[in-house]
Motif scaffolding. Structure first.
Motif, PDB file in Angstrom:
ATOM      1  N   GLY A 265       0.805  -1.211   0.000  1.00 49.74           N
ATOM      2  CA  GLY A 265       0.000   0.000   0.000  1.00 49.74           C
ATOM      3  C   GLY A 265       0.836   1.257   0.000  1.00 49.74           C
ATOM      4  N   LEU A 266       1.906   1.256   0.779  1.00 53.34           N
ATOM      5  CA  LEU A 266       2.785   2.425   0.825  1.00 53.34           C
ATOM      6  C   LEU A 266       3.413   2.698  -0.536  1.00 53.34           C
ATOM      7  N   GLN A 267       3.799   1.631  -1.236  1.00 52.11           N
ATOM      8  CA  GLN A 267       4.394   1.794  -2.565  1.00 52.11           C
ATOM      9  C   GLN A 267       3.373   2.391  -3.545  1.00 52.11           C
ATOM     10  N   LEU A 268       2.126   1.906  -3.458  1.00 49.91           N
ATOM     11  CA  LEU A 268       1.109   2.388  -4.382  1.00 49.91           C
ATOM     12  C   LEU A 268       0.674   3.819  -4.060  1.00 49.91           C
ATOM     13  N   GLN A 269       0.696   4.184  -2.783  1.00 50.27           N
ATOM     14  CA  GLN A 269       0.388   5.568  -2.415  1.00 50.27           C
ATOM     15  C   GLN A 269       1.351   6.530  -3.094  1.00 50.27           C
ATOM     16  N   GLN A 270       2.639   6.178  -3.062  1.00 47.29           N
ATOM     17  CA  GLN A 270       3.647   7.021  -3.705  1.00 47.29           C
ATOM     18  C   GLN A 270       3.390   7.111  -5.209  1.00 47.29           C
ATOM     19  N   GLN A 271       2.969   6.003  -5.784  1.00 44.32           N
ATOM     20  CA  GLN A 271       2.700   5.978  -7.216  1.00 44.32           C
ATOM     21  C   GLN A 271       1.519   6.890  -7.570  1.00 44.32           C
ATOM     22  N   ILE A 272       0.451   6.834  -6.771  1.00 37.80           N
ATOM     23  CA  ILE A 272      -0.729   7.666  -7.025  1.00 37.80           C
ATOM     24  C   ILE A 272      -0.379   9.144  -6.890  1.00 37.80           C
ATOM     25  N   SER A 273       0.382   9.479  -5.855  1.00 39.99           N
ATOM     26  CA  SER A 273       0.788  10.877  -5.663  1.00 39.99           C
ATOM     27  C   SER A 273       1.621  11.363  -6.839  1.00 39.99           C
ATOM     28  N   GLY A 274       2.506  10.508  -7.341  1.00 34.33           N
ATOM     29  CA  GLY A 274       3.334  10.868  -8.486  1.00 34.33           C
ATOM     30  C   GLY A 274       2.514  11.102  -9.739  1.00 34.33           C
ATOM     31  N   LEU A 275       1.506  10.253  -9.968  1.00 41.01           N
ATOM     32  CA  LEU A 275       0.639  10.419 -11.144  1.00 41.01           C
ATOM     33  C   LEU A 275      -0.149  11.716 -11.050  1.00 41.01           C
ATOM     34  N   THR A 276      -0.657  12.025  -9.862  1.00 40.85           N
ATOM     35  CA  THR A 276      -1.420  13.258  -9.677  1.00 40.85           C
ATOM     36  C   THR A 276      -0.536  14.476  -9.892  1.00 40.85           C
ATOM     37  N   ALA A 277       0.685  14.413  -9.351  1.00 41.04           N
ATOM     38  CA  ALA A 277       1.622  15.528  -9.507  1.00 41.04           C
ATOM     39  C   ALA A 277       1.968  15.756 -10.979  1.00 41.04           C
ATOM     40  N   ASP A 278       1.945  14.675 -11.783  1.00 40.69           N
ATOM     41  CA  ASP A 278       2.249  14.781 -13.210  1.00 40.69           C
ATOM     42  C   ASP A 278       1.026  15.165 -14.040  1.00 40.69           C
ATOM     43  N   GLY A 279      -0.099  15.430 -13.363  1.00 37.50           N
ATOM     44  CA  GLY A 279      -1.303  15.826 -14.074  1.00 37.50           C
ATOM     45  C   GLY A 279      -2.061  14.673 -14.697  1.00 37.50           C
ATOM     46  N   LYS A 280      -1.765  13.440 -14.281  1.00 33.75           N
ATOM     47  CA  LYS A 280      -2.431  12.254 -14.848  1.00 33.75           C
ATOM     48  C   LYS A 280      -3.547  11.811 -13.912  1.00 33.75           C
ATOM     49  N   ALA A 281      -4.582  12.657 -13.806  1.00 34.45           N
ATOM     50  CA  ALA A 281      -5.668  12.419 -12.845  1.00 34.45           C
ATOM     51  C   ALA A 281      -6.426  11.127 -13.138  1.00 34.45           C
ATOM     52  N   ASP A 282      -6.692  10.843 -14.425  1.00 31.75           N
ATOM     53  CA  ASP A 282      -7.443   9.635 -14.777  1.00 31.75           C
ATOM     54  C   ASP A 282      -6.675   8.379 -14.376  1.00 31.75           C
ATOM     55  N   GLN A 316      -5.453   6.403   7.318  1.00 29.89           N
ATOM     56  CA  GLN A 316      -4.405   7.269   6.764  1.00 29.89           C
ATOM     57  C   GLN A 316      -4.303   7.089   5.255  1.00 29.89           C
ATOM     58  N   THR A 317      -4.422   5.853   4.793  1.00 34.99           N
ATOM     59  CA  THR A 317      -4.346   5.575   3.360  1.00 34.99           C
ATOM     60  C   THR A 317      -5.502   6.230   2.613  1.00 34.99           C
ATOM     61  N   ASN A 318      -6.713   6.111   3.164  1.00 36.35           N
ATOM     62  CA  ASN A 318      -7.864   6.766   2.527  1.00 36.35           C
ATOM     63  C   ASN A 318      -7.684   8.279   2.484  1.00 36.35           C
ATOM     64  N   LEU A 319      -7.161   8.850   3.567  1.00 35.94           N
ATOM     65  CA  LEU A 319      -6.920  10.297   3.597  1.00 35.94           C
ATOM     66  C   LEU A 319      -5.919  10.701   2.522  1.00 35.94           C
ATOM     67  N   GLN A 320      -4.838   9.944   2.397  1.00 41.63           N
ATOM     68  CA  GLN A 320      -3.818  10.263   1.401  1.00 41.63           C
ATOM     69  C   GLN A 320      -4.333  10.054  -0.018  1.00 41.63           C
ATOM     70  N   LEU A 321      -5.163   9.027  -0.211  1.00 40.66           N
ATOM     71  CA  LEU A 321      -5.763   8.829  -1.533  1.00 40.66           C
ATOM     72  C   LEU A 321      -6.623  10.030  -1.911  1.00 40.66           C
ATOM     73  N   GLY A 322      -7.419  10.489  -0.955  1.00 37.98           N
ATOM     74  CA  GLY A 322      -8.250  11.661  -1.210  1.00 37.98           C
ATOM     75  C   GLY A 322      -7.431  12.887  -1.531  1.00 37.98           C
ATOM     76  N   GLN A 323      -6.320  13.075  -0.811  1.00 35.28           N
ATOM     77  CA  GLN A 323      -5.461  14.235  -1.048  1.00 35.28           C
ATOM     78  C   GLN A 323      -4.783  14.170  -2.406  1.00 35.28           C
ATOM     79  N   GLY A 324      -4.656  12.957  -2.945  1.00 35.28           N
ATOM     80  CA  GLY A 324      -4.025  12.802  -4.256  1.00 35.28           C
ATOM     81  C   GLY A 324      -4.994  12.933  -5.412  1.00 35.28           C
ATOM     82  N   LEU A 325      -6.313  12.997  -5.111  1.00 35.69           N
ATOM     83  CA  LEU A 325      -7.330  13.071  -6.149  1.00 35.69           C
ATOM     84  C   LEU A 325      -8.096  14.390  -6.031  1.00 35.69           C
TER      85      LEU A 325
END
Length: 538
Positions: A265-282, A316-325
């Motif tokens: 989960g921690l690895q995937l959280q970083q991946q989601i944040s990276g995609l969002t930061a790159d503008g790849k919302a979908d 915490q994971t749900n909170l971070q997912l929300g912050q990334g979307l």
């Protein structure tokens, strides 16, 4: 001698024949027996904790003899591979790379995968301890590992069978591809018909008989399927089922499985944040949805509902997912986090032994406030922060968060009163001090702490780090004072608006006169950017 277990005699006689009678038809066989005897002696000495210099020297000499007198022979390749294995075992990676160059290209695959795997594990350790100075060397280590693993994999595909160590190397290669964001390529490697780890496990290949290998293959497969674009949710769910079956049942097994999911989960959280930061919302949304399958799986595990650690991680994971979307995609994760945090606090109130510590309860209350704030529920968020501050009024980190909440509240709702409270504080107490300090008092307090730490730094080097931390926070607080004043000025109209913007700009220029570097490159850039915005607004 070899068959009777007389290793010394076998080694000496085999080496004698190979050196004195190299033209004899049995000389190569004799050298091979000597090599095997010295290897067994080396292993026995190493296991017993005894010196291995003698055996290691003879191993090296016999291997060099094989390469010089019978280059390209199976015996010569066996000797070089043995030397590479010994170098890897002793963590002599540079020696292993040097020996690898002596192998014929067609015979390097296994050694490349073993060496690449060793470099990859060293890279992972180095990454965990990475500092700014080691960043470049860590990156080079990763590149060397990836190059060797890729080369070994390409060569190995023509082999009808592979060994356990080679299969591990292929699995390392899939991990390296995932680390580079090449999820589709990682899936192709894992599913390769001849040597793919998942294919080997499905065929019950002897190379994958280790339970640890099987579990790791399913873990890597799960991450790869979730990471593709779009994520392969059916395959990911199949991997979760396979992983659960491989680990088995029982309390220890369940906890191990949950720990695996948490790590993934921690690895995937970083991946989601990276995609969002790159503008790849979908793409971020798609990965988050697959990630939700993982969260649901953890939630359903036996004992998960009664574990503070697991429930905290889920929230915490749900909170971070929300912050990334953004938008509705984010809202559902914020609500799930809020529900979980509330349940934790309710259970902790009913059972004081449920929470690991009082500090854990405070941290959870703060996270619940973060959920409120993320959803734009400013009043509840601020009240929650204030409730914690009543018990811990000097928590600097929380004072910063509370001031930020007031500033965001005032800016988004257009409330000048909240902006003023963000600057000067709120909730006056009987001692005439505000419970919530506001940016001005935060700046005053941290500057005082900075000066004190700087004086002590001459005799106590550890104080230098504290002084630097307080300095950074001082310039952050003063920046927010100016920023909040600017936000308040923009709520005004006509001459008053112009006058307030002028005062805010003058405040910034005064800071620049007092501190020409404005706290260093980081804050200087922010200050100058804000100053430019004020001038344009004028």
């Amino acid at each position: 001698y070899w068959e009777e277990g007389k290793l010394d005699e076998a080694a000496v006689l085999g080496e004698f024949m190979a050196r004195r009678y190299p033209e004899h038809s049995q000389a190569q066989v004799a050298a091979k027996i000597a090599l095997a005897a010295y290897e067994r002696m080396y292993n026995a000495a190493r296991k017993a904790g005894e010196a291995t210099d003698f055996e290691a020297r003879h191993l090296s000499e016999i291997a060099e003899l094989l390469v010089l007198r019978w280059p390209g022979s199976p015996e010569a390749e066996a000797g070089l591979n043995l030397l590479i294995n010994l170098a890897l075992r002793d963590n002599r990676l540079a020696d292993a790379e040097r020996i690898l160059d002596q192998l014929p290209p067609a015979s390097r695959a296994g050694a490349e995968l073993r060496l690449g795997g060793a470099l990859w594990t060293r890279y992972l350790r180095a990454k965990g301890q990475e500092t700014a100075s080691s960043d470049a060397s860590t990156s080079q280590l990763k590149q060397r590992a990836g190059k060797l693993l890729a080369s070994g994999f390409e060569t190995l595909q023509s082999r009808p069978q592979i060994s356990a160590s080679e299969a591990s190397g292929v699995l390392y290669y899939a991990q390296a591809l995932l680390a580079d964001g090449e999820a589709e390529e990682a899936v192709a490697v894992l599913e390769n018909d001849s040597i793919g780890p998942l294919s080997l496990v499905e065929r019950k290949s002897p190379a994958t008989s280790s339970p640890q290998f099987i579990q790791e293959a399913f873990k890597v497969g799960l991450r790869a399927y979730v990471s593709t674009e779009p994520p392969q949710r059916e395959q990911a769910q199949a991997m979760m089922a396979a992983l659960e079956a491989a680990i088995g049942t029982g309390t220890d097994a369940q906890q191990k499985l949950i720990n695996i999911y948490v790590s993934l989960g921690l690895q995937l959280q970083q991946q989601i944040s990276g995609l969002t930061a790159d503008g790849k919302a979908d793409k971020a949304r798609a990965v988050a949805e697959s990630f939700a399958d993982l969260l649901a799986r953890v939630t359903q595990r036996a004992g998960a509902a009664d574990s503070w650690k697991i429930q905290s991680w889920i929230a915490q994971t749900n909170l971070q997912l929300g912050q990334g979307l953004t938008g509705d995609d984010a809202e559902k994760y914020f609500q799930q986090a809020e529900t979980t945090y509330k349940a934790l606090l309710d259970k902790a109130e009913q059972d004081p032994q449920f929470a690991p510590s009082k500090l854990s309860v405070l941290a959870t209350k703060k996270k619940l406030a973060d959920c409120y704030l993320a959803q734009g529920n400013f009043s509840d968020a601020f009240q929650q922060y204030a409730l914690i501050l009543k018990g811990k009024p000097n928590m600097l980190e929380l004072q910063v968060v509370a001031a930020s909440a007031l500033q965001k509240w005032g800016a988004e709702r257009g409330e000048a009163k909240r902006l003023e409270e963000a600057i000067r504080g709120a909730m006056p107490q009987s001692n005439r001090r505000n419970l919530v300090w506001g940016w001005l008092r935060i700046a005053e307090i941290v500057d005082r702490s900075r000066r004190s730490a700087a004086k002590k730094a001459a005799s106590d080097p550890s104080q230098a780090a504290r002084a630097a931390k307080y300095k950074d926070l001082f310039f952050e607080a003063r920046y927010h004072v100016a920023e909040t004043r600017f936000l308040a000025a923009k709520l005004a109209t006509g001459a008053e608006r112009k006058q307030q913007i002028g005062k805010a700009l003058q405040s910034l220029k005064s800071m620049q006169k007092l501190y020409p570097d404005l706290g260093g490159p980081k804050w200087q850039a922010e200050y100058l950017k804000l100053m430019q915005q004020m001038e344009q607004e004028q």
